[in-house]
Write an enzyme that holds these catalytic residues in place. Sequence first.
Site, PDB file in Angstrom:
ATOM      1  N   ARG A  16       0.889  -1.144   0.005  1.00  0.00           N
ATOM      2  CA  ARG A  16       0.086  -0.197   0.481  1.00  0.00           C
ATOM      3  C   ARG A  16       0.696   1.372   0.126  1.00  0.00           C
ATOM      4  O   ARG A  16       0.309   2.443  -0.389  1.00  0.00           O
ATOM      5  CB  ARG A  16      -0.800   0.215   1.540  1.00  0.00           C
ATOM      6  CG  ARG A  16      -2.051  -1.021   1.135  1.00  0.00           C
ATOM      7  CD  ARG A  16      -2.287  -1.373   2.363  1.00  0.00           C
ATOM      8  NE  ARG A  16      -2.121  -2.412   3.171  1.00  0.00           N
ATOM      9  CZ  ARG A  16      -1.898  -2.792   4.561  1.00  0.00           C
ATOM     10  NH1 ARG A  16      -3.395  -3.120   4.762  1.00  0.00           N
ATOM     11  NH2 ARG A  16      -1.586  -3.427   5.051  1.00  0.00           N
ATOM     12  N   GLY A 139      -7.622  -4.552  12.591  1.00  0.00           N
ATOM     13  CA  GLY A 139      -8.193  -5.880  12.823  1.00  0.00           C
ATOM     14  C   GLY A 139      -8.944  -5.939  13.772  1.00  0.00           C
ATOM     15  O   GLY A 139      -8.715  -5.165  14.981  1.00  0.00           O
ATOM     16  N   TYR A 385      40.901  22.590  -5.572  1.00  0.00           N
ATOM     17  CA  TYR A 385      41.242  21.308  -6.816  1.00  0.00           C
ATOM     18  C   TYR A 385      41.141  21.191  -7.717  1.00  0.00           C
ATOM     19  O   TYR A 385      41.291  22.270  -8.772  1.00  0.00           O
ATOM     20  CB  TYR A 385      39.402  20.830  -7.175  1.00  0.00           C
ATOM     21  CG  TYR A 385      38.896  19.759  -7.563  1.00  0.00           C
ATOM     22  CD1 TYR A 385      39.187  18.356  -7.365  1.00  0.00           C
ATOM     23  CD2 TYR A 385      37.948  19.459  -8.601  1.00  0.00           C
ATOM     24  CE1 TYR A 385      39.241  17.349  -7.468  1.00  0.00           C
ATOM     25  CE2 TYR A 385      37.822  18.487  -9.158  1.00  0.00           C
ATOM     26  CZ  TYR A 385      38.248  17.095  -8.906  1.00  0.00           C
ATOM     27  OH  TYR A 385      38.005  15.943  -9.349  1.00  0.00           O
TER      28      TYR A 385
HETATM   29  C1  UD1 Z   1      -1.814  -6.417  11.376  1.00  0.00           C
HETATM   30  C2  UD1 Z   1      -2.954  -6.839  12.166  1.00  0.00           C
HETATM   31  C3  UD1 Z   1      -3.798  -6.263  12.397  1.00  0.00           C
HETATM   32  C4  UD1 Z   1      -3.826  -5.389  12.468  1.00  0.00           C
HETATM   33  C5  UD1 Z   1      -2.886  -4.519  12.342  1.00  0.00           C
HETATM   34  C6  UD1 Z   1      -1.866  -3.527  13.243  1.00  0.00           C
HETATM   35  C7  UD1 Z   1      -2.562  -9.810  10.882  1.00  0.00           C
HETATM   36  C8  UD1 Z   1      -3.615 -10.948  10.456  1.00  0.00           C
HETATM   37  N1  UD1 Z   1      -3.192  -8.093  11.087  1.00  0.00           N
HETATM   38  O1  UD1 Z   1      -2.562  -5.810   9.534  1.00  0.00           O
HETATM   39  O2  UD1 Z   1      -4.921  -6.895  12.839  1.00  0.00           O
HETATM   40  O3  UD1 Z   1      -4.957  -4.746  13.406  1.00  0.00           O
HETATM   41  O4  UD1 Z   1      -1.705  -5.328  12.223  1.00  0.00           O
HETATM   42  O5  UD1 Z   1      -1.463  -2.604  12.351  1.00  0.00           O
HETATM   43  O6  UD1 Z   1      -1.725  -9.913  11.844  1.00  0.00           O
HETATM   44  N2  UD1 Z   1       4.765  -8.863   7.547  1.00  0.00           N
HETATM   45  C9  UD1 Z   1       5.959  -9.820   7.511  1.00  0.00           C
HETATM   46  N3  UD1 Z   1       5.833 -10.949   6.799  1.00  0.00           N
HETATM   47  C10 UD1 Z   1       4.865 -11.253   6.381  1.00  0.00           C
HETATM   48  C11 UD1 Z   1       4.081 -10.376   5.916  1.00  0.00           C
HETATM   49  C12 UD1 Z   1       3.557  -9.152   7.092  1.00  0.00           C
HETATM   50  O7  UD1 Z   1       6.946  -9.829   8.273  1.00  0.00           O
HETATM   51  O8  UD1 Z   1       4.292 -12.376   5.748  1.00  0.00           O
HETATM   52  C13 UD1 Z   1       5.124  -7.883   8.295  1.00  0.00           C
HETATM   53  C14 UD1 Z   1       5.100  -6.599   7.953  1.00  0.00           C
HETATM   54  O9  UD1 Z   1       6.701  -6.395   7.591  1.00  0.00           O
HETATM   55  C15 UD1 Z   1       4.348  -5.332   9.087  1.00  0.00           C
HETATM   56  C16 UD1 Z   1       3.956  -6.276  10.301  1.00  0.00           C
HETATM   57  O10 UD1 Z   1       3.755  -7.706   9.632  1.00  0.00           O
HETATM   58  O11 UD1 Z   1       5.272  -5.054   9.516  1.00  0.00           O
HETATM   59  C17 UD1 Z   1       2.164  -6.084   9.987  1.00  0.00           C
HETATM   60  O12 UD1 Z   1       1.791  -6.501   8.523  1.00  0.00           O
HETATM   61  P1  UD1 Z   1       1.074  -6.252   7.479  1.00  0.00           P
HETATM   62  O13 UD1 Z   1       0.385  -6.487   6.472  1.00  0.00           O
HETATM   63  O14 UD1 Z   1       0.905  -4.819   8.296  1.00  0.00           O
HETATM   64  O15 UD1 Z   1      -1.087  -5.631   8.470  1.00  0.00           O
HETATM   65  P2  UD1 Z   1      -1.769  -5.385   8.299  1.00  0.00           P
HETATM   66  O16 UD1 Z   1      -2.899  -5.583   7.594  1.00  0.00           O
HETATM   67  O17 UD1 Z   1      -1.355  -3.802   8.682  1.00  0.00           O
HETATM   68 CA    CA Z   2       0.185  -2.684   9.394  1.00  0.00          CA
END
Ligand code: UD1
Ligand code: CA
Length: 453
Positions: A16, A139, A385
């Site tokens: 995003r 979430g 220089y």
């Molecule tokens: C997540 C939570 C959501 C919460 C929100 C808070 C889940 C399923 N959802 O959603 O409930 O409200 O954070 O901000 O957990 N990441 C990895 N590996 C992956 C996927 C993600 O390292 O395979 C890391 C991302 O880099 C990021 C963090 O995990 O730093 C959160 O991932 P992101 O995709 O931002 O989750 P949200 O959709 O925000």
């Molecule tokens: Ca996030």
Amino acid sequence: MSNLVAVIMAAGKGTRMKSKLPKVMHTLAGKTLVEHVLDMVGKVGVNRPLVIVGHGRESVEACINNRAEIVIQTEQLGTGHAVLQAMPYVEDDQTVLVLSGDQPLLRSETLNALVELHQAQGASATVLTAIIEQPFGYGRIIKKGVDLVRIVEEKDANPEEREIKEINTGTYCFKGSALKAALSKITTQNAQGEYYLTEVFDIFLKNQEKILTYSTTNSYEALGINSRGQLAEAEAIVRTSILDYWMAEGVTIVDPVSTFIGIDVELAQDVTILPFTRLLGKTVIEEDAVIGPQTTIDNCILRCGAAVTYTVAKDSEIGEGCNIGPFSYLRPGTKLGPGVKIGDFVEIKNSWIEAGAKVPHLSYIGDAHVGKSANIGAGTITCNYDGVNKHPTKIGDHAFIGSNTNLVAPVEVGEYAVTGAGSTVTKNVPAKALVVERGQQIIKEHWHREKIK
Ligand code: UD1
Ligand code: CA
């Protein structure tokens, strides 16, 4: 904190953000998001957290710079899958604090309270929640009375659930053994086809394990950076809190709306900051200094009472009572002694200018040492220089450099020496000498009349 390990999820691409940079490498108040989170866990006593890296991992690892244990998630299959990668490094009896690399505004006080509650109650899991007015994208925390029932993602939620304003901040505490067991059971049966970390709560509930929620009262702490809009929102929050802090510490900020102060800047009492000014890096500003308007100071030291206006300065030291600007450019390695004057359209680079010396207008001083009380006339250039190498220039105490002097380095001008205006000086000038290097002035009287005769 006893027996605490932290896991920071930082492997996601951050779709995003629409960026070639991994999300956690975007900067907030002059620092990357992942550095903010590292600083934050450092404050709760975790000095070497586990950081899950994946997307763009070379740059993330370089930024982490050995402050953490790196765990690689080769494919980004979801937050549950991310945390699973760290499990081989976690002991069963440890408390696991899980954080997102995109959540830079959490306060260490909140994290401490979360961990304390979790450990004191002997819970299997405790989730940090927040109540926010615009919960879109987060979430949601579904509760029955005070008990957590489920965490449901925006994309999986029904309209009724989407109305809920208590959200999952993405920060949790787990019992090591319970987390390991639950992670081995999570699935990808959800709207995004990902392994959600939040599914472990379903498993804990099924097993009737103790789960808790802890809600922070500062809703801004929950802000997760998923988009550039949220990044700007976070920037505004941090910026305002930094400005408020320094004003409370006795700094005058004439126009907070146009003033930017980095998170690592230090200011003394009775510093005055005029409009449209940015103070960045590890800048330190001592008492009674006046900065601005329209000035950027990056990683500099400003001693007491220095005044800097309409200026850009980087990696420089500005002495007590110096008077800089308007329109000066101080480049890395500039060191100015007390009472130095640097005026309009003057550029200084990698040079030491000693007490009371003046470079009032239109000059370039590079790789030079200028002695005490020397006066550098308008238009003076150190020709440092030769197209291949840089060479030094030395100007002695009390020397007087005439306007438009070219000092072809390497060259030295002795103490009290004078250079005639317009001279190109290629050889050393002894102390107290005068050097003049220019064509003789020829005067032809009545030249005009003779020509037309
Ligand atoms: C997540 C939570 C959501 C919460 C929100 C808070 C889940 C399923 N959802 O959603 O409930 O409200 O954070 O901000 O957990 N990441 C990895 N590996 C992956 C996927 C993600 O390292 O395979 C890391 C991302 O880099 C990021 C963090 O995990 O730093 C959160 O991932 P992101 O995709 O931002 O989750 P949200 O959709 O925000
Ligand atoms: Ca996030």
